[in-house]
Design an enzyme around this catalytic site. Structure first.
Site, PDB file in Angstrom:
ATOM      1  N   TYR A 121      81.297 -45.160 -59.269  1.00  0.00           N
ATOM      2  CA  TYR A 121      82.309 -45.751 -58.393  1.00  0.00           C
ATOM      3  C   TYR A 121      82.695 -47.116 -58.930  1.00  0.00           C
ATOM      4  O   TYR A 121      81.832 -47.981 -59.131  1.00  0.00           O
ATOM      5  CB  TYR A 121      81.795 -45.879 -56.958  1.00  0.00           C
ATOM      6  CG  TYR A 121      82.889 -46.322 -56.012  1.00  0.00           C
ATOM      7  CD1 TYR A 121      83.905 -45.434 -55.656  1.00  0.00           C
ATOM      8  CD2 TYR A 121      82.928 -47.615 -55.506  1.00  0.00           C
ATOM      9  CE1 TYR A 121      84.933 -45.830 -54.808  1.00  0.00           C
ATOM     10  CE2 TYR A 121      83.947 -48.021 -54.658  1.00  0.00           C
ATOM     11  CZ  TYR A 121      84.946 -47.127 -54.308  1.00  0.00           C
ATOM     12  OH  TYR A 121      85.974 -47.518 -53.483  1.00  0.00           O
ATOM     13  N   GLN A 182      85.153 -41.739 -48.888  1.00  0.00           N
ATOM     14  CA  GLN A 182      85.613 -40.392 -49.258  1.00  0.00           C
ATOM     15  C   GLN A 182      85.328 -40.082 -50.725  1.00  0.00           C
ATOM     16  O   GLN A 182      85.008 -38.934 -51.077  1.00  0.00           O
ATOM     17  CB  GLN A 182      87.105 -40.221 -48.942  1.00  0.00           C
ATOM     18  CG  GLN A 182      88.054 -41.197 -49.608  1.00  0.00           C
ATOM     19  CD  GLN A 182      88.318 -42.447 -48.785  1.00  0.00           C
ATOM     20  OE1 GLN A 182      87.484 -42.838 -47.968  1.00  0.00           O
ATOM     21  NE2 GLN A 182      89.466 -43.067 -49.005  1.00  0.00           N
ATOM     22  N   ASN A 205      82.128 -51.958 -51.137  1.00  0.00           N
ATOM     23  CA  ASN A 205      82.070 -52.720 -49.892  1.00  0.00           C
ATOM     24  C   ASN A 205      80.963 -52.197 -48.990  1.00  0.00           C
ATOM     25  O   ASN A 205      80.172 -51.330 -49.370  1.00  0.00           O
ATOM     26  CB  ASN A 205      83.434 -52.699 -49.194  1.00  0.00           C
ATOM     27  CG  ASN A 205      83.850 -51.290 -48.771  1.00  0.00           C
ATOM     28  OD1 ASN A 205      83.026 -50.375 -48.668  1.00  0.00           O
ATOM     29  ND2 ASN A 205      85.132 -51.111 -48.519  1.00  0.00           N
ATOM     30  N   GLN A 250      81.376 -66.955 -56.702  1.00  0.00           N
ATOM     31  CA  GLN A 250      80.832 -65.720 -56.133  1.00  0.00           C
ATOM     32  C   GLN A 250      81.232 -65.537 -54.679  1.00  0.00           C
ATOM     33  O   GLN A 250      81.393 -64.404 -54.218  1.00  0.00           O
ATOM     34  CB  GLN A 250      79.306 -65.708 -56.264  1.00  0.00           C
ATOM     35  CG  GLN A 250      78.816 -65.574 -57.693  1.00  0.00           C
ATOM     36  CD  GLN A 250      79.363 -64.336 -58.390  1.00  0.00           C
ATOM     37  OE1 GLN A 250      80.182 -64.436 -59.294  1.00  0.00           O
ATOM     38  NE2 GLN A 250      78.915 -63.170 -57.969  1.00  0.00           N
ATOM     39  N   HIS A 253      84.108 -63.142 -53.661  1.00  0.00           N
ATOM     40  CA  HIS A 253      83.983 -61.690 -53.621  1.00  0.00           C
ATOM     41  C   HIS A 253      84.338 -61.128 -52.250  1.00  0.00           C
ATOM     42  O   HIS A 253      84.924 -60.058 -52.139  1.00  0.00           O
ATOM     43  CB  HIS A 253      82.553 -61.275 -53.982  1.00  0.00           C
ATOM     44  CG  HIS A 253      82.358 -60.989 -55.424  1.00  0.00           C
ATOM     45  ND1 HIS A 253      82.699 -59.796 -56.000  1.00  0.00           N
ATOM     46  CD2 HIS A 253      81.851 -61.751 -56.417  1.00  0.00           C
ATOM     47  CE1 HIS A 253      82.415 -59.820 -57.288  1.00  0.00           C
ATOM     48  NE2 HIS A 253      81.893 -61.002 -57.569  1.00  0.00           N
ATOM     49  N   GLU A 318      70.396 -61.837 -55.821  1.00  0.00           N
ATOM     50  CA  GLU A 318      71.012 -61.019 -56.871  1.00  0.00           C
ATOM     51  C   GLU A 318      71.243 -61.837 -58.143  1.00  0.00           C
ATOM     52  O   GLU A 318      70.744 -61.502 -59.211  1.00  0.00           O
ATOM     53  CB  GLU A 318      72.338 -60.476 -56.338  1.00  0.00           C
ATOM     54  CG  GLU A 318      73.137 -59.665 -57.348  1.00  0.00           C
ATOM     55  CD  GLU A 318      74.503 -59.294 -56.829  1.00  0.00           C
ATOM     56  OE1 GLU A 318      75.119 -58.383 -57.421  1.00  0.00           O
ATOM     57  OE2 GLU A 318      74.988 -59.915 -55.855  1.00  0.00           O
ATOM     58  N   HIS A 319      72.030 -62.879 -58.044  1.00  0.00           N
ATOM     59  CA  HIS A 319      72.318 -63.763 -59.188  1.00  0.00           C
ATOM     60  C   HIS A 319      71.626 -65.103 -58.963  1.00  0.00           C
ATOM     61  O   HIS A 319      71.779 -65.699 -57.889  1.00  0.00           O
ATOM     62  CB  HIS A 319      73.817 -64.035 -59.323  1.00  0.00           C
ATOM     63  CG  HIS A 319      74.672 -62.813 -59.389  1.00  0.00           C
ATOM     64  ND1 HIS A 319      75.383 -62.338 -58.302  1.00  0.00           N
ATOM     65  CD2 HIS A 319      74.930 -61.971 -60.413  1.00  0.00           C
ATOM     66  CE1 HIS A 319      76.060 -61.264 -58.661  1.00  0.00           C
ATOM     67  NE2 HIS A 319      75.800 -61.003 -59.930  1.00  0.00           N
ATOM     68  N   ASP A 352      78.990 -60.966 -65.103  1.00  0.00           N
ATOM     69  CA  ASP A 352      79.840 -60.027 -64.368  1.00  0.00           C
ATOM     70  C   ASP A 352      80.842 -59.317 -65.276  1.00  0.00           C
ATOM     71  O   ASP A 352      81.191 -58.163 -65.021  1.00  0.00           O
ATOM     72  CB  ASP A 352      80.611 -60.767 -63.272  1.00  0.00           C
ATOM     73  CG  ASP A 352      79.825 -60.885 -61.981  1.00  0.00           C
ATOM     74  OD1 ASP A 352      78.723 -60.323 -61.900  1.00  0.00           O
ATOM     75  OD2 ASP A 352      80.326 -61.553 -61.049  1.00  0.00           O
ATOM     76  N   GLU A 406      37.474 -31.431 -52.162  1.00  0.00           N
ATOM     77  CA  GLU A 406      38.604 -31.591 -51.234  1.00  0.00           C
ATOM     78  C   GLU A 406      38.866 -30.343 -50.393  1.00  0.00           C
ATOM     79  O   GLU A 406      39.740 -30.356 -49.519  1.00  0.00           O
ATOM     80  CB  GLU A 406      39.861 -31.962 -52.027  1.00  0.00           C
ATOM     81  CG  GLU A 406      39.744 -33.298 -52.740  1.00  0.00           C
ATOM     82  CD  GLU A 406      41.001 -33.655 -53.526  1.00  0.00           C
ATOM     83  OE1 GLU A 406      41.900 -32.791 -53.628  1.00  0.00           O
ATOM     84  OE2 GLU A 406      41.078 -34.786 -54.016  1.00  0.00           O
ATOM     85  N   HIS A 411      43.306 -23.959 -55.300  1.00  0.00           N
ATOM     86  CA  HIS A 411      43.314 -24.813 -56.484  1.00  0.00           C
ATOM     87  C   HIS A 411      42.095 -24.504 -57.356  1.00  0.00           C
ATOM     88  O   HIS A 411      42.186 -24.414 -58.582  1.00  0.00           O
ATOM     89  CB  HIS A 411      43.291 -26.292 -56.082  1.00  0.00           C
ATOM     90  CG  HIS A 411      44.602 -26.838 -55.617  1.00  0.00           C
ATOM     91  ND1 HIS A 411      45.251 -26.369 -54.512  1.00  0.00           N
ATOM     92  CD2 HIS A 411      45.379 -27.834 -56.132  1.00  0.00           C
ATOM     93  CE1 HIS A 411      46.371 -27.048 -54.346  1.00  0.00           C
ATOM     94  NE2 HIS A 411      46.480 -27.945 -55.315  1.00  0.00           N
TER      95      HIS A 411
END
Length: 430
Positions: A121, A182, A205, A250, A253, A318-319, A352, A406, A411
């Site tokens: 995306y 979508q 977003n 930043q 954004h 993040e940054h 970026d 066990e 097994h």
């Protein structure tokens, strides 16, 4: 002892704003599950005023777009992709398949197998995020993904042609002009006009981020991502103009993007607050950046760099830009961050857009447990094993006893069968 000159929204305020987003996304996912292309087309028309005959661009359409894109734009895209491809290739080269003999006749190994298909995306909307094509499509290609598709929304009813160029140059097999939830649903769920993928990646977003969260499990994702974040750590050697510039860079954004300054200098803190107001008077994106700064901006004063380190690790941003006399201290000691930008000579915009590291990074404190998107995200580390008959007997005897411990009878029988069979074979050979 830290103190705040300015503080942004609390975590509880942010969580409360997410409730409506979750319901909207859940309803959209259900609609695409039940209606397929019809729901996708309805959402595209409603949210983007976009309803072409086909969301997928043909090879001819892509060629026409590339041909009419200015040469300088194409050259700049190719330069950025050269940097990102090179760094990704070096990362891929560091990821090795192994096979070792752990005991006589016991061979263990792992292979790093690319995911078969990935949907990338590339955000649009307010800004055409050309660079996101490099970060996702190109990186998936370097990892060896067989099928890479890419979706990006129209901008004001038009195809973002520079973004299409970037997706094409990066190696996308299919390019769709389709945005939002979508697009994420179509890629993850699949429709008659778009075959589903195994993994979806890329920023977006709040609705796109929530769609990734709700689709995770049905498909893989790169990471959960929220609004972009910047933290600047500065001492008295930094200057207010640069700090303010980088924080606002930043904040533009989106109105929910946190921007934080941690500094040992009260003078720098006060100067930065004044400088931000000055720069907002001339910044062309001030309508967005001002809201982000007013609501989500934070300025914290600390006693020393050790306290700055503790506060920065707790934020796990993040940054993180380090504008101090000794940036190496933070590279050596900081543990929670998406990407570090060391010294005044670099900045988040380089990362970026062009320098070569990936810009899809963890937000909302996810840096406590993950790094950002890289070639390794597209690889499955898959183990295998094989034994000689003699080794199978040795391992099997241990396995039988451990299964008894066990209470796993089935097994135990798996192991016992091999011990019985291969013990006879090895004795017979002797």
């Amino acid at each position: 002892m830290s103190r705040y000159l300015k503080k942004g929204k609390s975590e509880s305020d942010i969580r409360n704003a997410d409730a409506d987003t979750r319901k909207t996304v859940a309803d959209m996912i259900k609609a695409v599950e039940e209606e397929g292309d019809a729901a996708v087309r309805r959402f595209a028309a409603s949210f983007d005023n976009w309803l072409p005959e086909s969301f997928r661009l043909t090879d001819g359409q892509i060629r026409e777009i590339v041909d009419r894109t200015p040469q300088q734009v194409k050259d700049d895209i190719r330069f950025a992709q050269q940097q990102i491809r090179f760094f990704a290739e070096q990362q891929r080269a560091s990821i090795l398949d192994i096979e070792i003999e752990t005991l006589p006749g016991v061979f263990l190994g792992h292979k790093n197998i690319p995911v078969n298909s990935v949907g990338c995306y590339i955000p649009g909307g307010r800004y055409p995020m050309v660079a996101s094509a490099h970060m996702s499509v190109l990186t998936a290609r370097v990892a060896g993904v067989k099928r890479v598709i890419a979706c990006t929304p129209p901008i004001n009813g038009k195809i973002p042609e520079a973004t299409v160029c970037a997706m094409h140059f990066a190696g996308a097999d299919e390019i769709y002009i389709l945005g939002g939830v979508q697009a994420m649903c179509a890629m993850a769920i699949g429709t008659p006009s778009m075959a589903a993928v195994d993994m979806i990646v890329g920023p977006g977003n709040a609705y796109v981020a929530e769609a990734k969260r709700q689709l995770f499990g049905r498909v893989g994702i790169d990471l959960f991502a929220g609004p972009t974040e910047i933290l600047v750590i500065a001492d008295e050697t930094a200057d207010a103009e640069m700090v303010a510039c980088d924080l606002l860079g930043q904040a533009e954004h989106g109105p929910t993007s946190p921007a934080t300054l941690i500094t040992t200098s009260a003078e720098l803190a006060a100067g930065t607050l004044a400088e931000i107001q000055r720069q907002l008077k001339t910044l062309s994106t001030a309508d967005i950046a001002r809201v982000a700064w007013d609501e989500c901006g934070t300025v914290m004063i600390v006693d020393d760099l050790e306290e700055a380190l503790r506060e920065a690790d707790a934020l796990a941003c993040e940054h993180v830009e380090v504008l101090t006399k000794d940036p190496q201290y933070f590279l050596d000691n900081m543990t929670n961050y998406g990407a570090l930008f060391l010294g005044p000579e670099t900045n988040v915009a380089y990362g970026d857009k062009v320098i070569g590291t990936n810009h899809t990074l963890p937000t909302m404190k996810a840096a406590r447990y993950t790094g950002g998107l890289w070639v390794g995200k597209f690889l499955k580390n898959c183990t295998y094993q094989r034994c000689t008959p003699e080794a199978s007997v040795t391992i099997g005897e241990y396995a039988m006893r451990l299964c008894d411990l066990e209470g796993f009878a089935g097994h135990r029988e798996q192991a016992a069968l091999r011990v019985k069979r291969y013990q006879k074979e090895t004795v017979g050979e002797k």
